[in-house]
Design a protein around this motif. Structure first.
Motif, PDB file in Angstrom:
ATOM      1  N   SER A   1     -71.663 -39.519  89.337  1.00 20.08           N
ATOM      2  CA  SER A   1     -71.328 -40.092  90.646  1.00 20.08           C
ATOM      3  C   SER A   1     -70.504 -39.148  91.511  1.00 20.08           C
ATOM      4  CB  SER A   1     -70.606 -41.442  90.485  1.00 20.08           C
ATOM      5  OG  SER A   1     -69.485 -41.339  89.653  1.00 20.08           O
TER       6      SER A   1
ATOM      7  N   PRO B   1     -76.383 -37.675  92.512  1.00 17.82           N
ATOM      8  CA  PRO B   1     -76.331 -38.246  93.855  1.00 17.82           C
ATOM      9  C   PRO B   1     -77.008 -37.315  94.853  1.00 17.82           C
ATOM     10  CG  PRO B   1     -74.168 -37.426  93.210  1.00 17.82           C
ATOM     11  CD  PRO B   1     -75.045 -37.331  92.005  1.00 17.82           C
TER      12      PRO B   1
ATOM     13  N   PHE C   1     -80.372 -40.754  93.464  1.00 20.46           N
ATOM     14  CA  PHE C   1     -79.891 -41.977  94.107  1.00 20.46           C
ATOM     15  C   PHE C   1     -78.994 -41.590  95.269  1.00 20.46           C
ATOM     16  CE2 PHE C   1     -76.789 -40.908  90.888  1.00 20.46           C
ATOM     17  CZ  PHE C   1     -75.553 -41.234  91.432  1.00 20.46           C
ATOM     18  N   ASN C   2     -78.865 -42.496  96.226  1.00 21.17           N
ATOM     19  CA  ASN C   2     -77.991 -42.229  97.369  1.00 21.17           C
ATOM     20  C   ASN C   2     -77.561 -43.544  97.991  1.00 21.17           C
ATOM     21  OD1 ASN C   2     -79.849 -42.902  99.775  1.00 21.17           O
ATOM     22  ND2 ASN C   2     -81.103 -41.501  98.553  1.00 21.17           N
ATOM     23  N   HIS C   3     -76.536 -43.467  98.824  1.00 25.90           N
ATOM     24  CA  HIS C   3     -76.083 -44.663  99.532  1.00 25.90           C
ATOM     25  C   HIS C   3     -75.795 -44.319 100.990  1.00 25.90           C
ATOM     26  CE1 HIS C   3     -72.154 -42.862  98.381  1.00 25.90           C
ATOM     27  NE2 HIS C   3     -71.734 -43.397  99.511  1.00 25.90           N
TER      28      HIS C   3
ATOM     29  N   TRP D   1     -73.583 -51.842 103.325  1.00 24.17           N
ATOM     30  CA  TRP D   1     -74.095 -50.571 102.835  1.00 24.17           C
ATOM     31  C   TRP D   1     -75.399 -50.804 102.088  1.00 24.17           C
ATOM     32  CZ3 TRP D   1     -73.888 -48.653  97.516  1.00 24.17           C
ATOM     33  CH2 TRP D   1     -73.389 -49.578  96.601  1.00 24.17           C
TER      34      TRP D   1
ATOM     35  N   TRP E   1     -78.251 -48.982  99.027  1.00 23.86           N
ATOM     36  CA  TRP E   1     -78.388 -48.037  97.907  1.00 23.86           C
ATOM     37  C   TRP E   1     -79.867 -47.853  97.603  1.00 23.86           C
ATOM     38  CZ3 TRP E   1     -80.658 -48.191  93.097  1.00 23.86           C
ATOM     39  CH2 TRP E   1     -80.280 -47.192  92.171  1.00 23.86           C
TER      40      TRP E   1
ATOM     41  N   ARG F   1     -84.477 -50.218  95.779  1.00 22.52           N
ATOM     42  CA  ARG F   1     -83.536 -50.171  96.898  1.00 22.52           C
ATOM     43  C   ARG F   1     -82.785 -51.494  96.980  1.00 22.52           C
ATOM     44  NH1 ARG F   1     -84.277 -46.415 100.822  1.00 22.52           N
ATOM     45  NH2 ARG F   1     -83.328 -47.794 102.353  1.00 22.52           N
TER      46      ARG F   1
ATOM     47  N   LEU G   1     -67.117 -46.733  97.223  1.00 28.30           N
ATOM     48  CA  LEU G   1     -68.564 -46.734  97.448  1.00 28.30           C
ATOM     49  C   LEU G   1     -69.240 -45.670  96.587  1.00 28.30           C
ATOM     50  CD1 LEU G   1     -70.121 -48.648  99.197  1.00 28.30           C
ATOM     51  CD2 LEU G   1     -70.298 -46.875 100.937  1.00 28.30           C
TER      52      LEU G   1
ATOM     53  N   SER H   1     -71.981 -46.696  93.801  1.00 31.54           N
ATOM     54  CA  SER H   1     -73.297 -46.081  93.812  1.00 31.54           C
ATOM     55  C   SER H   1     -73.687 -45.604  92.411  1.00 31.54           C
ATOM     56  CB  SER H   1     -73.324 -44.918  94.804  1.00 31.54           C
ATOM     57  OG  SER H   1     -74.630 -44.431  94.983  1.00 31.54           O
TER      58      SER H   1
END
Length: 431
Positions: A194, A216, A220-222, A229, A231, A237, A252, A256
């Protein structure tokens, strides 16, 4: 050996066994663990990193509970009572429930000189193995590769933010420290990172052992705005998510990574979108940018290294204007105290330095001297106190209702204040 009937008796016994507080290595722990035949027959999520481990564990637990899973969580250190280190199905275990498992460790020890942390970790792992769990969430104590928690093979490793801390044991830079943290990864198993900018050593180790690395920005991303928010991960998703109940801009990033862990374990530990929403909304963790209602405002945070203090400073800035900020601060002597003081100096008007009840702690007078060595700021003062509660009482006595009191540093600092209990803190110290 004197008779031991209570948890307090056993903890005192653990403190006497080894001449070192920290003795890195897994051989002794693995030998005792094998003799105890402790097995966690459920998915195991192991969380390592410098900062954000506790928050990550709390969010993992909250979401899993909302999904209907029976959880076991091991975290350290505790704030007030040792029992806080283990929660089963969301509840802190009782001292009486732990005692038989300390007895099991002693019976299997056969002369091994375990440290306090190793002995108590084995006892808690024994309790968790006997608790019919659906998921076990284990927070690494120090480092990763040689930490007692790493005697248990993980099904999913989570590596939170990495920065300089415990350099005498883990190495002098982020690359060395990252290599130690990455030691909790296992071949073929998910490894969630993360940290937005992880050390190259973490990625290299994951690739060398064939871990299923989640990064990240790649896996995966946010994204987020002021209200909500979203993700996205490998094929899934979540949109319109409320922000985690834990305060702070860094949460956050932690959340994530948590969602990535659940996505990686979806086949064995499915969770619904509603469980994610409810879990993030309901998660609680004392001492992490915790704001106690009342006047003056009271903020509690266990930021105890420069990286965590930098995050705390950003969070304090986001709170808005206060006429005066009073700080209660105590820290371990092996921390980079001058760097922490320098980062907080622009935000703090009145310092209250405190002694702490452990030989590792820096004396208040020495911390005061470090503060005095900083470039001077007009109209600031610093005083020394025998302990966190005494420092808090002094800060409260001179604070106006519109001021802010910050208690930060070691777990002993925040825990020393929380010993009073939040209701009593609000009534007695905050009017």
């Amino acid at each position: 050996m004197p008779p031991m009937k209570t948890l307090g008796d056993w903890l005192a016994h653990c403190e006497r066994l080894h001449h070192k507080g920290i003795d890195m290595g897994l051989d002794r722990v693995r030998a005792v663990l094998d003799r105890m035949q402790v097995r966690l027959e459920c998915p195991v999520i192991t969380v390592a990193g410098t900062n954000g481990k506790g928050s990550t564990c709390a969010m993992l637990e909250a979401i899993a509970l909302q999904a209907g899973w029976r959880t076991g969580v091991y975290t350290s250190p505790h704030l007030v009572h040792f029992e806080e280190r283990c929660r089963i199905a969301g509840e802190i275990v009782s001292a009486d429930a732990l005692v038989p498992h300390f007895e099991r460790v002693e019976a299997a020890r056969q002369g091994e000189t375990l440290t306090y942390f190793e002995f108590s970790t084995l006892a808690i792992l024994s309790l968790m193995a006997a608790s019919e769990l659906d998921v076990a969430i284990l927070e690494v104590g120090l480092g990763g590769r040689l930490d007692a928690v790493n005697a248990i093979d993980t099904d999913c490793a989570v590596i939170t933010s990495i920065d300089l801390d415990h350099t005498e044991w883990l190495g002098p830079d982020r690359e060395s420290i990252g290599r130690e943290k990455a030691g909790v990864m296992r071949p073929g198993k998910p490894a969630i990172v993360s940290d937005p900018v992880p050390p190259a050593s973490v990625i290299a180790h994951a690739e060398a052992i064939g871990a299923d690395l989640w990064l990240p920005g790649r896996d995966f991303n946010h994204t987020g705005d002021r209200q909500q928010w979203a993700w996205a991960g490998r094929g899934r998703r979540y949109a319109g998510l409320a922000y985690p109940a834990l305060r702070g801009a860094n949460q956050l990033i932690n959340a994530s990574g948590v969602l990535a862990a659940f996505e990686a374990l979806r086949a064995r530990l499915p969770v619904t979108a509603q469980a994610i929403r409810n879990g993030l909304a309901m998660v609680e963790l004392p001492g992490r940018f915790q704001i106690v209602p009342g006047q003056p405002t009271l903020v509690l945070d266990v930021a105890h290294n420069p990286h965590a203090v930098a995050t705390l400073a950003v969070n304090l800035d986001a709170m808005g204007f206060y006429p005066c900020t009073h700080a209660v601060f105590g820290a371990m002597s092996d921390k980079d105290i001058p760097a922490m003081l320098a980062r907080m100096a622009p935000l703090v008007d009145r310092w209250h330095f405190c002694d702490l009840p452990t030989p590792r702690a820096a004396h208040a007078r020495d911390v005061h001297a470090m503060w005095q060595a900083l470039p001077p700021r007009a109209d600031t003062r610093g005083t020394c106190h025998a302990g966190p509660l005494e420092a808090l009482r002094a800060a409260t006595a001179e604070a106006d209702p519109t001021d802010r009191i910050l208690v930060f540093g070691s777990f002993f600092t925040v825990g020393g204040v929380l010993q009073e209990g939040l209701p009593r803190l609000q009534a007695k110290h905050l009017g």
